[in-house]
Scaffold this active site. Structure first.
Site, PDB file in Angstrom:
ATOM      1  N   ASP A 126       7.280   4.485 -18.881  1.00  0.00           N
ATOM      2  CA  ASP A 126       6.160   3.984 -19.675  1.00  0.00           C
ATOM      3  C   ASP A 126       5.030   3.449 -18.785  1.00  0.00           C
ATOM      4  O   ASP A 126       5.080   3.568 -17.558  1.00  0.00           O
ATOM      5  CB  ASP A 126       6.671   2.906 -20.634  1.00  0.00           C
ATOM      6  CG  ASP A 126       6.102   3.043 -22.035  1.00  0.00           C
ATOM      7  OD1 ASP A 126       4.958   3.482 -22.176  1.00  0.00           O
ATOM      8  OD2 ASP A 126       6.818   2.698 -22.998  1.00  0.00           O
ATOM      9  N   ASP A 183       1.103   5.786 -29.863  1.00  0.00           N
ATOM     10  CA  ASP A 183       2.313   5.874 -30.671  1.00  0.00           C
ATOM     11  C   ASP A 183       2.046   6.525 -32.025  1.00  0.00           C
ATOM     12  O   ASP A 183       1.043   6.237 -32.690  1.00  0.00           O
ATOM     13  CB  ASP A 183       2.896   4.484 -30.906  1.00  0.00           C
ATOM     14  CG  ASP A 183       3.490   3.884 -29.651  1.00  0.00           C
ATOM     15  OD1 ASP A 183       3.597   4.603 -28.645  1.00  0.00           O
ATOM     16  OD2 ASP A 183       3.843   2.689 -29.686  1.00  0.00           O
TER      17      ASP A 183
END
Length: 251
Positions: A126, A183
């Protein structure tokens, strides 16, 4: 070449978020095999954020949360492998993960060896809490080199949300996937917006490095984590979701 087609599998985040544990992983591995998902090509089982303790040990090593994973992560990986599946884990290029657990910045080679020793086959990496002066190419090159130095084949999934013009340089780092979006939400509008936004990335996709439009939300029907939103989609919309991702991940 480690990946000729986009890797397929299951990730814990959309359903369980931080409520992931050994029992859930083992049960998921059982179901993936029993329901025929492995036979259909869904071979990776990936644990997302929140698997570790809040701090490293005195030697700077990552520590597995012993409450969630009482037998240690190697035992979990071994169980997943025993089912014929491949095992994935998660870290971040910053000083902390998105849920504020230890990130791998400054510990890349140490952490890569930790993952290799466990038996990890896939690393989702990430982009939360990265230092301001550390750019994407440097951060992802460094972890890529660290993974290669272990001698273990580990699929490297770069999850930096399309920041820093990712598609133009990510292949040079050795990453096998590049996350190109923020997202996803469990709604038709979210998946449509993502699909339309990715048309410009089609020239960058080829064997060895594929576009990652975020995880499928097919079948959640609004029952996933709160991050995804409560709306859900119809079965027809979920089928279109599959079609979008197939077209835009590996045209």
């Amino acid at each position: 070449m480690l990946v000729q087609t986009p890797p397929m599998g299951w990730n814990s985040w959309n359903t369980f978020m931080s409520k992931i544990d050994e029992k859930t992983v083992r049960e998921t591995a059982d179901e993936m095999v029993a329901e025929g998902l492995l036979d259909a090509g869904y071979e990776y089982l990936v644990i997302d954020d929140s698997w570790s303790e809040r701090e490293r040990d005195k030697n700077g090593n990552l520590k597995v949360n012993c409450t969630k994973f009482p037998n240690g992560m190697k035992a979990v990986a071994d169980y997943v492998h025993s089912k014929g599946l491949k095992f994935g884990m998660y870290s971040s290029a910053g000083v902390r993960t998105c849920m504020c657990f230890p990130g791998s910045f400054g510990h890349e080679f140490q952490d890569a060896q930790f993952f290799a020793d466990i038996g990890v086959d896939y690393l989702k990496y990430d982009y939360c809490f990265r230092p301001t002066l550390a750019d994407g190419p440097m951060l992802y090159n460094r972890m890529s080199m660290a993974l290669k130095a272990t001698g273990r084949d580990i699929v490297f999934s770069a999850c930096n949300w399309g920041r820093d013009n990712t598609p133009s340089w990510i292949r040079s780092t050795g990453a096998h996937l590049f996350r190109s979006t923020l997202d996803i939400a469990d709604s038709y509008q979210s998946m449509r917006n993502i699909a339309v936004s990715q048309l410009r990335n089609l020239p960058y996709i080829a064997p060895g490095c594929f576009n990652d439009l975020d995880m499928l939300v097919v079948g959640l029907h609004g029952k996933g984590s709160m991050v995804l939103g409560p709306t859900g989609c119809t079965d027809t919309e979920y089928r279109q979701h599959f079609a979008f991702w197939c077209m835009l991940s590996a045209p």
